[in-house]
Design a protein around this motif. Structure first.
Motif, PDB file in Angstrom:
ATOM      1  N   HIS A 121       0.844  -1.204   0.000  1.00 54.62           N
ATOM      2  CA  HIS A 121       0.000   0.000   0.000  1.00 54.62           C
ATOM      3  C   HIS A 121       0.885   1.262   0.000  1.00 54.62           C
ATOM      4  O   HIS A 121       0.638   2.229  -0.727  1.00 54.62           O
ATOM      5  CB  HIS A 121      -0.941  -0.029   1.217  1.00 54.62           C
ATOM      6  CG  HIS A 121      -1.710   1.245   1.397  1.00 54.62           C
ATOM      7  ND1 HIS A 121      -2.750   1.604   0.553  1.00 54.62           N
ATOM      8  CD2 HIS A 121      -1.570   2.265   2.302  1.00 54.62           C
ATOM      9  CE1 HIS A 121      -3.219   2.783   0.926  1.00 54.62           C
ATOM     10  NE2 HIS A 121      -2.524   3.200   2.000  1.00 54.62           N
ATOM     11  N   HIS A 125       2.339   2.014  -3.404  1.00 55.27           N
ATOM     12  CA  HIS A 125       1.357   2.641  -4.295  1.00 55.27           C
ATOM     13  C   HIS A 125       1.149   4.104  -3.926  1.00 55.27           C
ATOM     14  O   HIS A 125       1.041   4.968  -4.807  1.00 55.27           O
ATOM     15  CB  HIS A 125       0.020   1.870  -4.226  1.00 55.27           C
ATOM     16  CG  HIS A 125       0.053   0.593  -5.025  1.00 55.27           C
ATOM     17  ND1 HIS A 125       0.245   0.565  -6.387  1.00 55.27           N
ATOM     18  CD2 HIS A 125      -0.072  -0.721  -4.627  1.00 55.27           C
ATOM     19  CE1 HIS A 125       0.248  -0.691  -6.816  1.00 55.27           C
ATOM     20  NE2 HIS A 125       0.053  -1.508  -5.752  1.00 55.27           N
ATOM     21  N   GLU A 126       1.093   4.382  -2.598  1.00 55.10           N
ATOM     22  CA  GLU A 126       0.895   5.763  -2.139  1.00 55.10           C
ATOM     23  C   GLU A 126       2.060   6.662  -2.584  1.00 55.10           C
ATOM     24  O   GLU A 126       1.870   7.806  -2.964  1.00 55.10           O
ATOM     25  CB  GLU A 126       0.746   5.796  -0.610  1.00 55.10           C
ATOM     26  CG  GLU A 126      -0.583   5.266  -0.088  1.00 55.10           C
ATOM     27  CD  GLU A 126      -1.753   6.081  -0.591  1.00 55.10           C
ATOM     28  OE1 GLU A 126      -1.978   7.182  -0.058  1.00 55.10           O
ATOM     29  OE2 GLU A 126      -2.413   5.667  -1.578  1.00 55.10           O
ATOM     30  N   TYR A 130       3.955   6.256  -5.259  1.00 49.71           N
ATOM     31  CA  TYR A 130       3.789   6.522  -6.690  1.00 49.71           C
ATOM     32  C   TYR A 130       2.644   7.499  -6.957  1.00 49.71           C
ATOM     33  O   TYR A 130       2.652   8.205  -7.958  1.00 49.71           O
ATOM     34  CB  TYR A 130       3.553   5.208  -7.458  1.00 49.71           C
ATOM     35  CG  TYR A 130       4.852   4.558  -7.902  1.00 49.71           C
ATOM     36  CD1 TYR A 130       5.590   5.093  -8.955  1.00 49.71           C
ATOM     37  CD2 TYR A 130       5.351   3.429  -7.251  1.00 49.71           C
ATOM     38  CE1 TYR A 130       6.782   4.504  -9.353  1.00 49.71           C
ATOM     39  CE2 TYR A 130       6.552   2.851  -7.642  1.00 49.71           C
ATOM     40  CZ  TYR A 130       7.275   3.397  -8.703  1.00 49.71           C
ATOM     41  OH  TYR A 130       8.458   2.836  -9.103  1.00 49.71           O
ATOM     42  N   ASN A 131       1.654   7.522  -6.010  1.00 50.77           N
ATOM     43  CA  ASN A 131       0.505   8.425  -6.191  1.00 50.77           C
ATOM     44  C   ASN A 131       0.751   9.809  -5.588  1.00 50.77           C
ATOM     45  O   ASN A 131      -0.188  10.599  -5.435  1.00 50.77           O
ATOM     46  CB  ASN A 131      -0.754   7.805  -5.566  1.00 50.77           C
ATOM     47  CG  ASN A 131      -1.201   6.562  -6.313  1.00 50.77           C
ATOM     48  OD1 ASN A 131      -0.889   6.402  -7.481  1.00 50.77           O
ATOM     49  ND2 ASN A 131      -1.909   5.664  -5.633  1.00 50.77           N
ATOM     50  N   HIS A 132       1.988  10.064  -5.167  1.00 54.41           N
ATOM     51  CA  HIS A 132       2.372  11.363  -4.567  1.00 54.41           C
ATOM     52  C   HIS A 132       1.673  11.598  -3.218  1.00 54.41           C
ATOM     53  O   HIS A 132       1.402  12.728  -2.842  1.00 54.41           O
ATOM     54  CB  HIS A 132       2.033  12.539  -5.518  1.00 54.41           C
ATOM     55  CG  HIS A 132       2.640  12.400  -6.880  1.00 54.41           C
ATOM     56  ND1 HIS A 132       3.982  12.495  -7.118  1.00 54.41           N
ATOM     57  CD2 HIS A 132       2.073  12.140  -8.094  1.00 54.41           C
ATOM     58  CE1 HIS A 132       4.236  12.316  -8.403  1.00 54.41           C
ATOM     59  NE2 HIS A 132       3.077  12.084  -9.024  1.00 54.41           N
ATOM     60  N   ASN A 133       1.346  10.524  -2.473  1.00 51.66           N
ATOM     61  CA  ASN A 133       0.703  10.677  -1.155  1.00 51.66           C
ATOM     62  C   ASN A 133       1.637  10.257  -0.042  1.00 51.66           C
ATOM     63  O   ASN A 133       1.204   9.777   1.012  1.00 51.66           O
ATOM     64  CB  ASN A 133      -0.583   9.822  -1.086  1.00 51.66           C
ATOM     65  CG  ASN A 133      -1.648  10.366  -2.032  1.00 51.66           C
ATOM     66  OD1 ASN A 133      -1.660  11.554  -2.302  1.00 51.66           O
ATOM     67  ND2 ASN A 133      -2.515   9.491  -2.538  1.00 51.66           N
ATOM     68  N   ARG A 166       3.075  -1.048 -11.763  1.00 48.46           N
ATOM     69  CA  ARG A 166       2.999   0.427 -11.810  1.00 48.46           C
ATOM     70  C   ARG A 166       3.607   0.953 -13.116  1.00 48.46           C
ATOM     71  O   ARG A 166       3.074   1.850 -13.751  1.00 48.46           O
ATOM     72  CB  ARG A 166       3.747   1.061 -10.629  1.00 48.46           C
ATOM     73  CG  ARG A 166       3.096   0.993  -9.282  1.00 48.46           C
ATOM     74  CD  ARG A 166       1.720   1.600  -9.216  1.00 48.46           C
ATOM     75  NE  ARG A 166       1.617   2.992  -9.534  1.00 48.46           N
ATOM     76  CZ  ARG A 166       0.703   3.818  -9.035  1.00 48.46           C
ATOM     77  NH1 ARG A 166      -0.193   3.352  -8.155  1.00 48.46           N
ATOM     78  NH2 ARG A 166       0.624   5.065  -9.392  1.00 48.46           N
ATOM     79  N   GLU A 168       1.471   0.697 -16.123  1.00 55.75           N
ATOM     80  CA  GLU A 168       0.465   1.774 -16.175  1.00 55.75           C
ATOM     81  C   GLU A 168       1.110   3.070 -16.710  1.00 55.75           C
ATOM     82  O   GLU A 168       0.545   3.765 -17.553  1.00 55.75           O
ATOM     83  CB  GLU A 168      -0.114   2.033 -14.779  1.00 55.75           C
ATOM     84  CG  GLU A 168      -1.017   0.927 -14.248  1.00 55.75           C
ATOM     85  CD  GLU A 168      -1.339   1.138 -12.773  1.00 55.75           C
ATOM     86  OE1 GLU A 168      -1.330   2.327 -12.335  1.00 55.75           O
ATOM     87  OE2 GLU A 168      -1.571   0.142 -12.064  1.00 55.75           O
ATOM     88  N   ARG A 224       7.494  11.514 -15.855  1.00 53.71           N
ATOM     89  CA  ARG A 224       7.317  10.195 -15.238  1.00 53.71           C
ATOM     90  C   ARG A 224       8.652   9.629 -14.748  1.00 53.71           C
ATOM     91  O   ARG A 224       8.703   8.948 -13.727  1.00 53.71           O
ATOM     92  CB  ARG A 224       6.697   9.220 -16.257  1.00 53.71           C
ATOM     93  CG  ARG A 224       5.282   9.579 -16.667  1.00 53.71           C
ATOM     94  CD  ARG A 224       4.354   9.580 -15.484  1.00 53.71           C
ATOM     95  NE  ARG A 224       2.955   9.671 -15.846  1.00 53.71           N
ATOM     96  CZ  ARG A 224       1.956   9.313 -15.055  1.00 53.71           C
ATOM     97  NH1 ARG A 224       2.210   8.848 -13.844  1.00 53.71           N
ATOM     98  NH2 ARG A 224       0.714   9.446 -15.438  1.00 53.71           N
ATOM     99  N   ASP A 229       9.366  11.259 -11.480  1.00 53.25           N
ATOM    100  CA  ASP A 229       8.534  10.656 -10.429  1.00 53.25           C
ATOM    101  C   ASP A 229       9.098   9.299 -10.022  1.00 53.25           C
ATOM    102  O   ASP A 229       9.216   8.987  -8.832  1.00 53.25           O
ATOM    103  CB  ASP A 229       7.094  10.451 -10.938  1.00 53.25           C
ATOM    104  CG  ASP A 229       6.371  11.780 -11.130  1.00 53.25           C
ATOM    105  OD1 ASP A 229       6.920  12.806 -10.670  1.00 53.25           O
ATOM    106  OD2 ASP A 229       5.287  11.791 -11.751  1.00 53.25           O
TER     107      ASP A 229
END
Length: 736
Positions: A37, A40-41, A43-46, A82, A85, A105, A108
């Motif tokens: 989790h 994923h966070e 990669y999602n900038h969270n 990831r 995507e 990308r 990132d």
């Protein structure tokens, strides 16, 4: 506590817990879900809501409890999904946004990779090395390479986009260099092989094709100078391109492509280009174009040797024309000046345009040596040039200017193969300068002799130095003569005698002419004085070398002082007792040799403004039927009138032959001495080796002819210095 025996060393051992620590069977799965989790966070900038300390501890515990493999495989699968995507979002980016999306990308992914590596640091340090897996950061780069860069939808599109942007920039468009730099840096970060295979190799191939076409286009429409400017500009552009957004290692490769396509492939066509190639540049002193050609050609194999060969053949051809053109041989001073101008011109080209390249300097020297020696009068002409400069050409020149001119002459002298011929002429010319008092400066004369001495050694200049010594001694002798004999001499003619040592001066035996009685009286007084103070010496008057000042009164009482040669004085004094004399009368009364007498009468009767005699019939040449009269109508604005002897500046053909013969005679003992020196040290030697050794020893003065060497060996055998071997007739032995 003290004791006699040694203390025992204790070994401590850490043991595992005796009872088993029971783990929750779902521990590994649960912990991995937390970490997955978090990835994923990130990669999602969270990432700001995550506790990195807890995540690190979770990863640490998984590895500690032997779940390193699960953790590693989970990471690999998560990152792969990831990146697939991300690949899709890059693929959908349109036009110019494609590279920007790819770059964003990539940024990132790099940031995410940094955070993931920090969380999984313990796994990186312990599990990865022992299980021989790829470290986290490197794994992230490899996955990016495989799923993004090598994605079928991205791979060729990326290359085409990069090459298209470079092509547009070459055509003058402005592109986003910062973005290009980021993309090429990404390829380098993924490994040099990625940069080279996926970008550099195709880039070099496309560039070769581009420059091949462009160079062909340029060479058809440009002259050589403009073509070189364009080639230089292209080369600089490529180097600038590398510095802005390509890897530094690409510079040598791309410049090599430009050099091959734009220079190496067209080298011969460029140097030989009609009306603008190398020869035209040399003729027109195009330093900038020549410098550019040198700088560009030195970058390619055989480039400089191509320039050098063309320059050498041009120099030899023009030099050959210069030294064999009969028109240009009429004035020796002009002839040598032209040689010096050519040398200065090409020295400057080599200095300014060719960076003082020694190989070009050597080519220039060998070319000059080649063509100067094509003309066997070069030694005479160089000596005449020095003679002209030291007589009048250097008047008013500073000491530095004199040195510069003499150094330039010495440079030409070094090229001469027949330095002994130069010495012969130089001695003749120096003698005339010293005896006529016509030298511009003693310092300049001595400076020249020092230069010759440095170049060729003491023997070359010993006689020249002896001439200066004689001049000084003569001066002292004359002062002493007049101090002791002034009363005895009364008001008779003043005599100034130069006593010349036989052997030091280039005098030719010449029968003395009949001197006027007034002069003869003083001469006899000097002879008795000199022989009285110097025992065992002989004096022979050289009337062909002297000068005289005589006072003459013409019609209307006009008085002049005439500066004439001794021969001219003898002729003029005859007219004190006669109004008219035939050529035969003058010849009988003076006993001057016929050739000298004709020149002497020509200068007295046929030169306008100096014609103190007149001749009948009037013509330019002297014949034996002519009659001469004192010209009482002679007038001149000058009180002192110098009447030179009509004489060719250059030697006539018979004189030239005579000088050449004397030189050949002088060479014989030198060749023999060299042969004896060589044989004395070697004892036995074959014919060809002797010829080679003699040539080597004597080439500083002259190049001996092998035929002459053979004759000198024969002469030495006759005089029993050498003998032929009884068995091998080509072998010679030295006889002590």
């Amino acid at each position: 506590m003290s004791g006699g025996g040694p203390t025992r060393k204790r070994n401590f051992k850490i043991e595992a817990f005796k009872h088993r620590v029971e783990l929750d069977p779902k521990y590994a799965e649960r912990t991995w879900k937390v970490l997955e989790h978090a990835i994923h966070e990130i990669y999602n900038h969270n990432a700001s809501g995550l506790s990195f300390e807890e995540l690190y501890r979770s990863a640490y515990n998984m590895v500690l409890h032997k779940y390193g493999e699960k953790l590693y495989d989970g990471l690999q699968n998560t990152m792969t999904s990831r990146l697939k995507e991300i690949s899709k979002s890059i693929e959908t980016a349109q036009g110019g946004l494609f590279l920007e999306e790819l770059n964003a990308r990539w940024m990132d992914h790099n940031k995410a990779l940094q955070m993931i590596r920090d969380i999984l640091m313990y796994m990186d340090r312990t599990y990865v090395p022992t299980a021989h897996r790829t470290p986290v950061h490197e794994l992230g780069l490899n996955l990016w390479r495989d799923h993004i860069i090598h994605s079928p939808m991205i791979h060729s599109r990326l290359l085409d986009t990069l090459l298209d942007l470079i092509d547009r920039e070459r055509m003058g468009e402005v592109i986003n260099r910062g973005l290009m730099r980021s993309i090429t840096k990404m390829l380098m970060d993924l490994g040099p092989a990625v940069y080279q295979d996926d970008f550099e190799k195709p880039f070099l191939e496309v560039s070769a094709s581009f420059y091949s076409g462009e160079s062909q286009e340029f060479i058809e429409c440009c002259d050589c100078g403009n073509y070189l400017k364009k080639a230089e500009r292209r080369l600089n552009e490529e180097m600038e391109r590398v510095s802005h957004y390509l890897d530094a290692g690409s510079e040598a490769k791309i410049t090599s492509v430009v050099e091959k396509e734009m220079i190496a492939n067209h080298m011969h066509r460029l140097v030989h280009m009609e009306n603008s190639g190398l020869v035209n540049m040399l003729v027109d002193d195009k330093y900038e174009d020549l410098g550019r050609m040198y700088a560009l050609f030195r970058r390619v194999p055989d480039g400089l040797s191509t320039i050098r060969d063309v320059m050498t053949s041009y120099l030899r051809e023009t030099g050959k024309q210069l030294v064999t053109d009969p028109e240009r041989l009429k004035d020796p001073v002009e002839f040598v000046q032209r040689l010096l101008n050519e040398k200065d011109k090409h020295d400057k080209i080599i200095s300014v345009a060719f960076g003082n390249d020694k190989t070009f300097q050597n080519a220039l020297n060998s070319s000059f040596e080649f063509f100067i020696n094509l003309n066997n009068r070069s030694p005479e002409f160089i000596s005449l040039y020095v003679d002209d400069k030291l007589r009048k050409g250097l008047k008013g020149a500073t000491e530095e200017d004199v040195e510069v001119i003499l150094d330039k002459v010495m440079m030409l002298f070094r090229y001469l193969q027949e330095k002994d011929v130069f010495e012969k002429y130089y001695k003749q010319h120096l003698a005339k300068r010293l005896l006529s008092g016509k030298t511009v400066s003693d310092d300049a004369e001595r400076s020249m002799i020092v230069k010759l001495k440095t170049e060729c050694g003491y023997q070359f200049t010993s006689k020249l130095e002896g001439m200066f010594t004689d001049m000084k001694t003569s001066q002292d002798t004359m002062q002493d003569f007049y101090a002791k004999k002034s009363e005895e001499l009364g008001d008779g003619p003043t005599l100034d005698v130069h006593i010349l040592t036989t052997g030091s001066w280039p005098t030719q035996p010449s029968p003395p002419c009949n001197l006027p009685t007034e002069i003869l009286t003083v001469c006899e007084k000097f002879r008795s004085y000199y022989l009285g103070t110097h025992n065992g010496r002989r004096l022979t008057w050289q009337t062909n070398m002297g000068t005289a000042d005589i006072k003459a009164t013409f019609g209307k009482g006009q008085k002049h002082e005439l500066n004439v040669s001794t021969y001219q004085m003898c002729v003029l004094m005859l007219f004190n007792n006669a109004d008219g004399l035939t050529y035969k009368d003058i010849e009988r009364d003076t006993e001057i040799p016929a050739s000298d007498l004709k020149r002497c009468l020509q200068s007295l009767a046929c030169v306008k403004g100096k014609n103190v005699l007149r001749k009948e019939p009037m013509s330019k040449d002297i014949s034996e039927d002519d009659t001469f009269y004192f010209n009482d109508k002679f007038t001149s604005k000058l009180v002192k009138v110098k009447i030179g002897t009509v004489v060719a500046q250059k030697e006539s053909e018979p004189e030239k032959q005579e000088t050449r013969q004397r030189v050949e005679e002088d060479r014989k003992p030198q060749i023999e001495a060299a042969i004896v020196r060589i044989m004395k040290s070697r004892r036995v030697l074959d014919h060809n080796s002797i010829v080679a050794e003699v040539t080597k020893q004597l080439q500083a003065r002259f190049l001996p002819n092998p035929v002459v060497i053979k004759k000198r060996i024969e002469s030495l055998i006759e005089r029993e210095f050498l003998e032929r071997d009884k068995v091998d007739r080509k072998l010679y032995r030295y006889l002590a």
